[in-house]
Design a protein around this motif. Structure first.
Motif, PDB file in Angstrom:
ATOM      1  N   ASP A 141      -9.049  14.226 -25.447  1.00  0.00           N
ATOM      2  CA  ASP A 141      -9.207  13.313 -26.575  1.00  0.00           C
ATOM      3  C   ASP A 141      -9.815  12.010 -26.081  1.00  0.00           C
ATOM      4  N   LYS A 142     -10.881  11.578 -26.718  1.00  0.00           N
ATOM      5  CA  LYS A 142     -11.553  10.344 -26.302  1.00  0.00           C
ATOM      6  C   LYS A 142     -10.916   9.124 -26.965  1.00  0.00           C
ATOM      7  N   GLY A 143     -11.123   7.960 -26.377  1.00  0.00           N
ATOM      8  CA  GLY A 143     -10.713   6.703 -26.998  1.00  0.00           C
ATOM      9  C   GLY A 143      -9.344   6.239 -26.561  1.00  0.00           C
ATOM     10  N   LYS A 144      -9.048   4.955 -26.890  1.00  0.00           N
ATOM     11  CA  LYS A 144      -7.780   4.373 -26.428  1.00  0.00           C
ATOM     12  C   LYS A 144      -6.704   4.382 -27.507  1.00  0.00           C
ATOM     13  N   VAL A 145      -7.093   4.699 -28.739  1.00  0.00           N
ATOM     14  CA  VAL A 145      -6.129   4.626 -29.842  1.00  0.00           C
ATOM     15  C   VAL A 145      -5.518   6.007 -30.073  1.00  0.00           C
ATOM     16  N   ALA A 146      -4.183   6.070 -29.949  1.00  0.00           N
ATOM     17  CA  ALA A 146      -3.519   7.356 -30.160  1.00  0.00           C
ATOM     18  C   ALA A 146      -2.281   7.118 -31.002  1.00  0.00           C
ATOM     19  N   TYR A 147      -2.463   6.403 -32.080  1.00  0.00           N
ATOM     20  CA  TYR A 147      -1.317   6.111 -32.944  1.00  0.00           C
ATOM     21  C   TYR A 147      -1.801   5.867 -34.358  1.00  0.00           C
ATOM     22  N   HIS A 148      -0.901   6.162 -35.280  1.00  0.00           N
ATOM     23  CA  HIS A 148      -1.118   5.929 -36.698  1.00  0.00           C
ATOM     24  C   HIS A 148      -0.055   4.905 -37.073  1.00  0.00           C
ATOM     25  N   LYS A 149      -0.216   3.912 -37.785  1.00  0.00           N
ATOM     26  CA  LYS A 149      -1.388   3.300 -38.327  1.00  0.00           C
ATOM     27  C   LYS A 149      -2.033   2.393 -37.296  1.00  0.00           C
ATOM     28  N   ASN A 150      -3.333   2.261 -37.323  1.00  0.00           N
ATOM     29  CA  ASN A 150      -4.009   1.375 -36.383  1.00  0.00           C
ATOM     30  C   ASN A 150      -5.092   0.603 -37.109  1.00  0.00           C
ATOM     31  N   SER A 151      -5.538  -0.475 -36.475  1.00  0.00           N
ATOM     32  CA  SER A 151      -6.708  -1.159 -37.031  1.00  0.00           C
ATOM     33  C   SER A 151      -7.890  -1.046 -36.085  1.00  0.00           C
ATOM     34  N   LEU A 152      -7.591  -0.725 -34.780  1.00  0.00           N
ATOM     35  CA  LEU A 152      -8.682  -0.687 -33.790  1.00  0.00           C
ATOM     36  C   LEU A 152      -9.630   0.482 -34.017  1.00  0.00           C
ATOM     37  N   ALA A 153      -9.164   1.537 -34.680  1.00  0.00           N
ATOM     38  CA  ALA A 153     -10.055   2.678 -34.948  1.00  0.00           C
ATOM     39  C   ALA A 153     -10.123   2.925 -36.460  1.00  0.00           C
ATOM     40  N   ASP A 154     -10.090   1.834 -37.216  1.00  0.00           N
ATOM     41  CA  ASP A 154     -10.166   1.926 -38.689  1.00  0.00           C
ATOM     42  C   ASP A 154      -9.106   2.861 -39.260  1.00  0.00           C
ATOM     43  N   ASN A 155      -7.971   2.886 -38.615  1.00  0.00           N
ATOM     44  CA  ASN A 155      -6.861   3.761 -39.000  1.00  0.00           C
ATOM     45  C   ASN A 155      -7.281   5.227 -39.122  1.00  0.00           C
TER      46      ASN A 155
END
Ligand code: HDE
Length: 678
Positions: free
Chosen positions: A400-414
């Protein structure tokens, strides 16, 4: 390429990157180092000790030492194949399930058949329930229909399953018997849990000794829900009906086949798929409206009850065809992870307490047995995209690419984002639940004998006879006289005649208990009412040196045209000459072949058959005759049949003219068994 074709090929294409072709390639380690010697460990001198630095030997051994994963606790002995499913017409009235909308969509499927009791190496023809578990790789995710070849189950609540299985499996003190129900603990469990009465009579019927996986029915067993796009829900039960009809072995044959071919069922499936005889089943559904939930004499959430087809008809909605064998049994059949909790939009659960228990057990077992990331294995991966925030775990394959692995987030437009029900997201059907927390069985689950009686009433005389024999065999293997008596008494609750007849075989009297008053029958339950076809049945064709070649060829061509599969059997393997000196390939000798492996025999012989040939042919005929199978003979073989006293008996056909013989013999093969021989 058309859209449909693309759809059908999706799973196959998806598996492709994982399929490794080793033929003609250099040998390497798992790390990609080319290996120059794979027969000698690295030793200190040619007679010296092995060195620890031998990384190639260590890699090979450590991998080998871990080649097995735990076998399934139940259904360990199994065999699978790939195929496609297609709905006949849109079912949008009933369900929004995507794979049931468009008749042009071909949904890839994987089907695993199994035996419940036996461990991975068990004989395949043991008397046992067969698993019938289908994985649908739909465009909207995986739907698994994990059913059996019997429409009901032993118990009503999942919490009793470990007890049932402990009683069913080999007894723990001596680990005997393997894959069989004929022992004390199993029948002790059945008689101590009267809810198993109906299932016990089903498993004593011929359904549990099938002729072929291709000739069994499948049932989802539980009551599920169909939900349509307007949010309307209905209760549904699933059925699979084999196009070859429903057929079984006879008990003596099933037992002997355990020795003649312990792989009888998998061989049959594999060979037929390889030969292009693709097995087919129609999918049927029984539907009950929400408002009709309490209209029946049985509780529709009780998994020990079926819905008689005469009361709730089965609507046929589509067809499954198995058309491809696996490339590797371990990677596909052993690692496939089926789960009744895998549902898609348009299908939902009910409060059936047995189903509820299963919803926990299957994922739990897969995580333990196959590993945390079992859904990423090629055989388990959906064909549609998967995106979520689950990460890591042993043997993670996906990167899995990227640093965001959580819901809800703002860094990956949720993202990955949730999808509302109106746009394809799964939404649970909002069924009403209220009540006190209790450990209790509903009063509507308490009638254990009515449907056992219904099943018994629906059987033909031959089927009843087989059931009596089966109970008598199983009880005869039970040592405890108390357990034997308890079973005879349980049968007396179902049917007095059944109890008396089984009791007679054990010198026991049934207790004086009330017998079920049910007088109805359900013709759909009798195997005598199935369809009878010659297709793919095997004929053992016994030929001896100098047999009449032209005549035999003509007959065999006619038999093949009608769907039969001749197997040439003779004194020795290799080749044999006919009366014109022409060479024929022998498929099996009397040593490697067996009458148990053929659905009927055709004795060609020869005018000067040698005594050994006659001796062996005689033994084959006696065995087939005793198993009620069709026997045909050329004029050369007639003398032998006369000596055996079987000429003129049902299903014994002597050839007068080749053409009429082919027709008559084919009809006899389609009929399969001649029960009126004795
Ligand atoms: Fe299963 N069952 N079962 N079962 N079952 C398993 O799951 C279980 C039940 C069935 O080809 C296990 O992956 C519980 C009914 C089939 O891989 C396990 C209960 C029906 C297969 C399990 C039931 C089935 C399984 C073992 C009572 C018919 C083989 C390994 C609540 C509708 C699937 C695995 C395959 C396999 C548990 C009852 C059919 C241990 C707890 C009823 C066909 O999770």
């Amino acid at each position: 390429m058309s859209e449909d074709r693309k759809n059908e090929n999706k799973k196959t294409e998806q598996l492709q990157p994982f399929v490794r072709e080793n033929f003609g390639k250099p040998l390497s380690s798992n790390e990609g180092v080319k290996i120059s010697d794979d027969e000698n460990s690295l030793n200190a001198g040619d007679r010296g000790p092995t060195l620890l630095e031998d990384f190639l030997m260590r890699e090979k051994m450590t991998h080998f030492d871990r080649e097995r994963i735990p076998e399934r606790v139940v259904h360990a002995r199994g065999y699978g194949a790939h195929g496609v499913f297609q709905v006949y017409e849109s079912q949008e009235e009933l369900t929004m399930a995507h794979f049931l909308q468009d008749p042009n969509v071909k949904t890839p499927v994987f089907l695993r058949f199994s035996e419940v009791a036996g461990s991975k190496g068990a004989n395949e023809t043991n008397r046992d329930v067969r698993g019938f578990a289908t994985k649908f790789y739909t465009e909207e995710g995986i739907f698994d229909l994990v059913g059996n070849n019997i429409p009901i189950f032993f118990i009503q609540d999942g919490i009793k399953f470990p007890d049932l299985i402990h009683a069913l499996k080999p007894e723990p003190d001596n680990e005997i018997p393997q894959g069989q129900t004929a022992h004390d603990t199993f029948w002790d469990f059945i008689t101590s849990n009267q809810e198993s009465a109906a299932m016990s009579i089903w498993i004593m019927s011929d359904r549990t000794i099938p002729r072929s996986f291709r000739m069994i029915e499948g049932f989802g067993v539980h009551t599920f829900r169909f939900v349509n796009k307007h949010g309307k829900s209905r209760f549904v039960k699933f059925h699979w009906k084999p196009l070859l009809g429903l057929h079984s072995l006879v008990w003596d044959e099933a037992q002997k086949l355990g020795g003649a071919d312990p792989d009888f069922h998998r061989r049959d499936l594999w060979e037929n798929i390889e030969a292009g005889n693709f097995p087919e089943w129609e999918l049927g559904v029984q539907v009950i409206e929400e408002e009709e939930e309490f209209k029946f004499t049985f509780d529709i959430l009780d998994a020990t009850k079926l819905w008689p087809e005469e009361i709730v008809p089965v609507r046929i909605i589509g067809k499954m065809t198995l058309n491809r064998n696996v490339d590797n049994v371990f990677a596909e059949t052993e690692q496939v992870a089926l789960h009744p909790g895998n549902i898609v939009r348009g299908i939902d659960f009910t409060n059936d307490p047995l189903l509820q228990g299963r919803l926990f057990s299957y994922t739990d077992t897969q995580v333990y047995r196959v590993g945390t990331n079992f859904q990423q294995l090629p055989i388990n991966r959906p064909v549609c995209p998967v995106h979520n925030n689950q990460r890591d775990g042993d043997a993670r394959y996906v990167i899995d690419k990227g640093k965001v692995a959580y819901h809800k987030n703002s860094l990956a437009d949720n993202t990955p984002f949730t999808v509302p029900g109106t746009e394809g997201g799964f939404v649970t059907y909002p069924s009403l639940v209220n009540g006190y927390k209790v450990r209790a069985t509903a009063p509507s689950f308490q009638d254990h004998y009515s449907q056992a009686k219904l099943f018994w009433n629906s059987m033909s005389e031959v089927e009843k006879h087989h059931i009596i024999d089966a109970y008598s065999f199983e009880l005869g293997k039970v040592n405890s006289i108390e357990v034997r008596q308890k079973l005879v008494d349980m049968l007396a609750h179902i049917d007095r005649v059944l109890a008396v007849r089984v009791g007679e075989n054990l010198t026991l009297q049934p207790a004086d208990v009330p017998e079920s008053p049910v007088t109805d029958s359900s013709p759909a339950l009798s195997m005598a009412n199935t369809r009878f076809l010659p297709n793919t049945l095997k004929v053992g064709v016994m030929v001896d040196e100098g047999f009449k070649g032209d005549e035999t060829r003509r007959i065999l061509e006619q038999l093949i045209r009608s769907g039969l599969k001749p197997v040439i059997v003779s004194v020795r393997n290799g080749m044999i000459r006919d009366d014109k000196g022409e060479q024929w390939t022998v498929n099996a000798s009397f040593l490697t072949g067996s009458p148990l492996l053929y659905d009927g025999l055709y004795l060609v012989g020869s005018d000067n058959a040698d005594p050994y040939f006659n001796n062996r042919a005689r033994a084959f005929i006696v065995e087939s005759y005793n198993h009620f199978k069709p026997i045909g003979s050329s004029p050369s073989g007639e003398k032998l049949l006369r000596e055996l006293g079987v000429v003129g008996k049902p299903g014994v056909i002597i050839q007068h003219s080749p053409d009429s013989f082919s027709k008559e013999f084919t009809e006899a093969m389609a009929k399969q068994r001649f029960w009126d021989r004795y």
